[in-house]
Design a protein around this motif. Structure first.
Motif, PDB file in Angstrom:
ATOM      1  N   MET A  71       0.772  -0.988  -0.023  1.00 23.24           N
ATOM      2  CA  MET A  71       0.017   0.038   0.024  1.00 23.24           C
ATOM      3  C   MET A  71       0.927   1.289   0.022  1.00 23.24           C
ATOM      4  N   ASP A  72       0.265   2.262  -0.031  1.00 22.97           N
ATOM      5  CA  ASP A  72       0.888   3.590  -0.056  1.00 22.97           C
ATOM      6  C   ASP A  72       1.563   3.633  -1.313  1.00 22.97           C
ATOM      7  N   LYS A  73       0.750   3.577  -2.416  1.00 27.40           N
ATOM      8  CA  LYS A  73       1.591   3.747  -3.556  1.00 27.40           C
ATOM      9  C   LYS A  73       1.234   5.168  -4.103  1.00 27.40           C
ATOM     10  N   MET A  74       0.543   5.852  -3.557  1.00 25.04           N
ATOM     11  CA  MET A  74       0.007   7.158  -4.019  1.00 25.04           C
ATOM     12  C   MET A  74       1.618   8.359  -3.832  1.00 25.04           C
ATOM     13  N   THR A  75       1.190   9.194  -4.859  1.00 25.92           N
ATOM     14  CA  THR A  75       2.415  10.184  -4.711  1.00 25.92           C
ATOM     15  C   THR A  75       1.949  11.549  -4.488  1.00 25.92           C
ATOM     16  N   ASP A  76       2.811  12.212  -4.082  1.00 26.69           N
ATOM     17  CA  ASP A  76       2.212  13.765  -3.846  1.00 26.69           C
ATOM     18  C   ASP A  76       2.746  14.400  -4.960  1.00 26.69           C
ATOM     19  N   THR A  77       1.534  15.203  -5.551  1.00 25.53           N
ATOM     20  CA  THR A  77       2.066  16.097  -6.839  1.00 25.53           C
ATOM     21  C   THR A  77       1.553  17.575  -6.620  1.00 25.53           C
ATOM     22  N   GLY A  78       1.932  18.055  -5.503  1.00 19.63           N
ATOM     23  CA  GLY A  78       1.721  19.481  -5.435  1.00 19.63           C
ATOM     24  C   GLY A  78       0.581  19.880  -4.293  1.00 19.63           C
ATOM     25  N   SER A  79      -0.001  20.849  -4.208  1.00 19.00           N
ATOM     26  CA  SER A  79      -0.793  21.282  -2.990  1.00 19.00           C
ATOM     27  C   SER A  79      -1.880  22.117  -3.615  1.00 19.00           C
ATOM     28  N   ALA A  80      -2.968  22.088  -3.060  1.00 14.36           N
ATOM     29  CA  ALA A  80      -4.086  23.062  -3.292  1.00 14.36           C
ATOM     30  C   ALA A  80      -4.087  24.182  -2.170  1.00 14.36           C
ATOM     31  N   GLU A 119      -7.533   4.483   0.522  1.00 15.31           N
ATOM     32  CA  GLU A 119      -6.522   3.991  -0.646  1.00 15.31           C
ATOM     33  C   GLU A 119      -6.602   2.654  -0.881  1.00 15.31           C
ATOM     34  N   SER A 120      -6.955   2.343  -2.364  1.00 22.66           N
ATOM     35  CA  SER A 120      -7.336   1.063  -2.509  1.00 22.66           C
ATOM     36  C   SER A 120      -6.469   0.549  -3.809  1.00 22.66           C
ATOM     37  N   ALA A 121      -6.104  -0.924  -4.048  1.00 20.47           N
ATOM     38  CA  ALA A 121      -5.604  -1.168  -5.296  1.00 20.47           C
ATOM     39  C   ALA A 121      -5.973  -2.267  -5.734  1.00 20.47           C
ATOM     40  N   ILE A 122      -7.474  -2.482  -5.835  1.00 22.28           N
ATOM     41  CA  ILE A 122      -8.066  -3.882  -6.073  1.00 22.28           C
ATOM     42  C   ILE A 122      -9.090  -3.138  -7.356  1.00 22.28           C
ATOM     43  N   THR A 123      -9.814  -2.485  -7.113  1.00 21.61           N
ATOM     44  CA  THR A 123     -10.864  -1.959  -8.403  1.00 21.61           C
ATOM     45  C   THR A 123     -10.744  -0.741  -8.655  1.00 21.61           C
ATOM     46  N   TYR A 124     -10.734  -0.261 -10.197  1.00 20.60           N
ATOM     47  CA  TYR A 124     -10.836   1.025 -10.666  1.00 20.60           C
ATOM     48  C   TYR A 124     -11.995   0.937 -11.640  1.00 20.60           C
ATOM     49  N   LEU A 129     -11.984  -2.224 -13.973  1.00 18.68           N
ATOM     50  CA  LEU A 129     -10.956  -2.998 -14.048  1.00 18.68           C
ATOM     51  C   LEU A 129     -10.739  -3.707 -12.865  1.00 18.68           C
ATOM     52  N   TYR A 130     -10.368  -4.992 -12.569  1.00 21.53           N
ATOM     53  CA  TYR A 130      -9.937  -5.782 -11.288  1.00 21.53           C
ATOM     54  C   TYR A 130      -8.751  -5.969 -11.549  1.00 21.53           C
ATOM     55  N   ARG A 131      -8.044  -5.253 -10.556  1.00 26.62           N
ATOM     56  CA  ARG A 131      -6.588  -5.275 -10.643  1.00 26.62           C
ATOM     57  C   ARG A 131      -5.871  -5.084 -11.659  1.00 26.62           C
ATOM     58  N   GLY A 132      -6.309  -4.125 -12.615  1.00 24.41           N
ATOM     59  CA  GLY A 132      -5.984  -3.603 -13.845  1.00 24.41           C
ATOM     60  C   GLY A 132      -6.546  -4.329 -14.849  1.00 24.41           C
ATOM     61  N   TYR A 133      -7.141  -5.434 -14.987  1.00 20.39           N
ATOM     62  CA  TYR A 133      -7.755  -6.203 -16.036  1.00 20.39           C
ATOM     63  C   TYR A 133      -9.185  -5.950 -16.217  1.00 20.39           C
ATOM     64  N   PRO A 134      -9.597  -5.682 -17.425  1.00 13.95           N
ATOM     65  CA  PRO A 134     -10.781  -5.249 -17.906  1.00 13.95           C
ATOM     66  C   PRO A 134     -11.724  -6.299 -17.660  1.00 13.95           C
ATOM     67  N   ILE A 135     -13.153  -6.024 -17.159  1.00 13.56           N
ATOM     68  CA  ILE A 135     -14.093  -6.950 -16.740  1.00 13.56           C
ATOM     69  C   ILE A 135     -14.684  -7.607 -17.818  1.00 13.56           C
ATOM     70  N   ASP A 136     -14.529  -6.977 -19.139  1.00 19.55           N
ATOM     71  CA  ASP A 136     -14.992  -8.088 -20.289  1.00 19.55           C
ATOM     72  C   ASP A 136     -14.192  -9.084 -20.416  1.00 19.55           C
ATOM     73  N   GLN A 137     -12.751  -8.752 -20.365  1.00 17.42           N
ATOM     74  CA  GLN A 137     -11.660 -10.023 -20.825  1.00 17.42           C
ATOM     75  C   GLN A 137     -12.104 -11.044 -19.541  1.00 17.42           C
ATOM     76  N   LEU A 138     -12.012 -10.487 -18.378  1.00 18.08           N
ATOM     77  CA  LEU A 138     -12.122 -11.708 -17.290  1.00 18.08           C
ATOM     78  C   LEU A 138     -13.412 -12.485 -17.421  1.00 18.08           C
ATOM     79  N   ALA A 139     -14.480 -11.763 -17.714  1.00 24.86           N
ATOM     80  CA  ALA A 139     -15.950 -12.558 -17.872  1.00 24.86           C
ATOM     81  C   ALA A 139     -15.892 -13.530 -19.000  1.00 24.86           C
ATOM     82  N   GLU A 195      -7.540  -5.664   2.673  1.00 24.45           N
ATOM     83  CA  GLU A 195      -6.604  -4.772   2.226  1.00 24.45           C
ATOM     84  C   GLU A 195      -6.545  -3.522   3.344  1.00 24.45           C
ATOM     85  N   MET A 196      -7.945  -3.492   3.962  1.00 29.47           N
ATOM     86  CA  MET A 196      -7.945  -2.281   4.900  1.00 29.47           C
ATOM     87  C   MET A 196      -7.318  -2.644   6.211  1.00 29.47           C
ATOM     88  N   ILE A 197      -7.412  -4.107   6.502  1.00 26.41           N
ATOM     89  CA  ILE A 197      -6.758  -4.392   8.114  1.00 26.41           C
ATOM     90  C   ILE A 197      -5.152  -4.474   7.622  1.00 26.41           C
TER      91      ILE A 197
END
Ligand code: CMC
Length: 432
Positions: free
Chosen positions: A1-10, A58-63, A72-82, A401-403
């Motif tokens: 986890m913690d793959k996010m990056t800092d890209t500036g500020s508001a 923060e989550s790396a599972i579904t987009y 996408l599940y873990r980057g794979y498109p749903i139609d390809q998986l299905a 993932e949360m735990i």
């Protein structure tokens, strides 16, 4: 986890104070403004009922890209998986982050299929319900009750306990769902068979009867498997957020999944496929569609199976579901089923009508799933149960993932209080 990056500020100015808030970037998708220090530094909360602009974790599972209609599940498109994967492979992917190699798949499948039985005493638990109880009421209670039967794996801080509970959940949920169905129709329970595939075994537990040999239908088993894949996870929706919130307190995984099932039951969430089928039945024939659509536009009712909080385009799951619906009806139903004709006419009219176009309302997964499940032999009260069965792997992956997330804290939203500011207690004899 913690793959996010800092890209500036508001910067945010409140009164005479200006605060710099970090902007964080994920791998894809919108950036987020990190407001974690906002309250400490300004004495203000953010206000976002319905979480329409809030990333709760923060989550790396579904987009999901709702504007483009991407899932996408873990980057794979749903139609390809299905189309190319299996539900158990997708379970492995969601839990572990990668597709299994051949040996890993064999081992994972073995661990699931050898945990499909329920404690014998669990069967007596079902007998306590009325036969006409809604299957979702039975599901919520019986999944919660798993923690009373499998309390040797409830230590959420022990990775081994967590793994065993995850396997138990995925393995036993089809057995519970099938027993819920059998109980509601007054038929004897059918035990799982370890040599059968996940979906095949589930269909057998639902439809086999002692009076005759059961012959599985591979087309229906494949359709069931695909329906499970389509429902397996969907980012931070209401039921998943419920599971995470319950889990953030340290509650055991069975209790958390039971909370998720309760949240899924609502007609705005998992209950929509039941409502969508009821709507198609109410419309009855394609000629009645224009009048029904007019009623929607007059705001008398909503078009069930249409619209989505996140998708402002065609739900990518709905496309695969529509194909599956045609396959199932060709196999067991009537390709000219009046309900399918109504659905296709409704979709055609709604997609060309400005009311729906301007609000970006498209069919969601529930639009075609009801007709499909009904043709497979399930009564509409079972639809949400099937959704819960499939979503269990998503919930359990998100819970895990949360735990494991070092940033995890107990979920504790705040509020904009608008009640009385302060008043002294008045005894009953002095009240007006
Ligand atoms: N039929 C007619 N109008 C609709 C519909 C609908 N199904 N959905 C939204 N609208 C209209 C709504 O009246 C509003 O119009 P206006 O701005 O003029 O007042 C506008 O579209 C935005 O609606 P909203 O309620 O603010 O949108 P939301 O993002 O809060 O709601 C939703 C999302 C899924 C609850 C909603 O679209 C809905 O009620 N759909 C029907 C139920 C359904 O099919 N649910 C299954 C969702 S998919 C399965 C799942 O992931 O759980």
């Amino acid at each position: 986890m913690d793959k996010m990056t800092d890209t500036g500020s508001a910067s945010l100015t409140i009164g005479d104070k200006t605060l710099s808030l970090p902007i964080l970037k994920g791998s894809i998708g919108p950036d987020v403004i990190d407001v974690r220090k906002l309250y400490a530094e300004t004495d203000c909360f953010t206000f976002d009922p319905g979480f329409t602009s809030t990333a709760a974790c923060e989550s790396a599972i579904t987009y999901i890209d709702g504007d483009k209609g991407v899932l996408l599940y873990r980057g794979y498109p749903i139609d390809q998986l299905a189309k190319q994967s299996t539900f158990l492979e997708v379970c492995y992917l969601l839990i572990n982050g990668e597709l299994p190699n051949a040996a890993q798949y064999v081992e994972f499948e073995r661990s699931i299929t050898t945990h499909t039985m329920l404690h014998d005493q669990f069967d007596r638990f079902f007998q306590g319900f009325r036969r006409d109880a809604h299957p979702m009421a039975v599901m919520t209670a019986s999944v919660g009750a798993l923690s009373a039967f499998y309390h040797d794996s409830l230590d959420v801080n022990d990775p081994d306990h967590r793994r065993i509970s995850m396997i138990r959940m995925i393995a036993k949920i089809p057995t519970i769902a099938a027993r819920t169905f059998k109980y509601s129709i007054g038929q004897p329970f059918v035990s799982p068979r370890n040599e059968l595939g996940y979906a095949e075994n589930f269909l057998r537990m639902c439809f086999a009867v002692p009076a005759e040999d059961y012959k599985g239908n591979p087309i229906l088993a494949r359709a069931m498997d695909r329906i499970f894949i389509l429902h397996a996870d969907h980012e931070q929706n209401a039921s998943t957020s419920t599971v995470r919130l319950a889990g953030s307190t340290g509650a055991n995984p069975f209790a958390c999944i039971a909370a998720g099932i309760a949240a899924l039951w609502g007609p705005a969430h998992g209950g929509a496929n039941e409502e969508a089928l009821n709507m198609l039945r109410e419309i009855g024939k394609p000629e009645n569609v224009p009048a029904y659509v007019q009623g929607v536009k007059d705001r008398k009712y909503r078009l069930m199976g249409f619209g989505h909080r996140v998708y402002k385009n065609y739900d990518p799951r709905a496309k695969v579901m529509q194909e599956t619906c045609h396959e199932v009806l060709k196999e067991v139903g009537d390709a000219n089923d009046p309900l399918l004709q109504v659905a296709m006419e409704l979709e055609k009219i709604a997609l060309s009508d400005d009311y729906f176009i301007s609000r970006k309302l498209y069919p969601n997964i529930d639009f075609y799933s009801g007709i499909t499940l009904s043709a497979m032999g399930f009564p509409s009260e079972m639809f949400t149960v099937l959704f819960a069965l499939a979503r269990t792997v998503g919930w359990i992956s998100q819970w895990q993932e949360m735990i494991a997330d070092p940033q995890q804290k107990i979920g504790r939203p705040r509020q904009l209080y608008t009640g009385p500011a302060y008043r002294d207690f008045v005894s009953v004899d002095k009240r007006a």
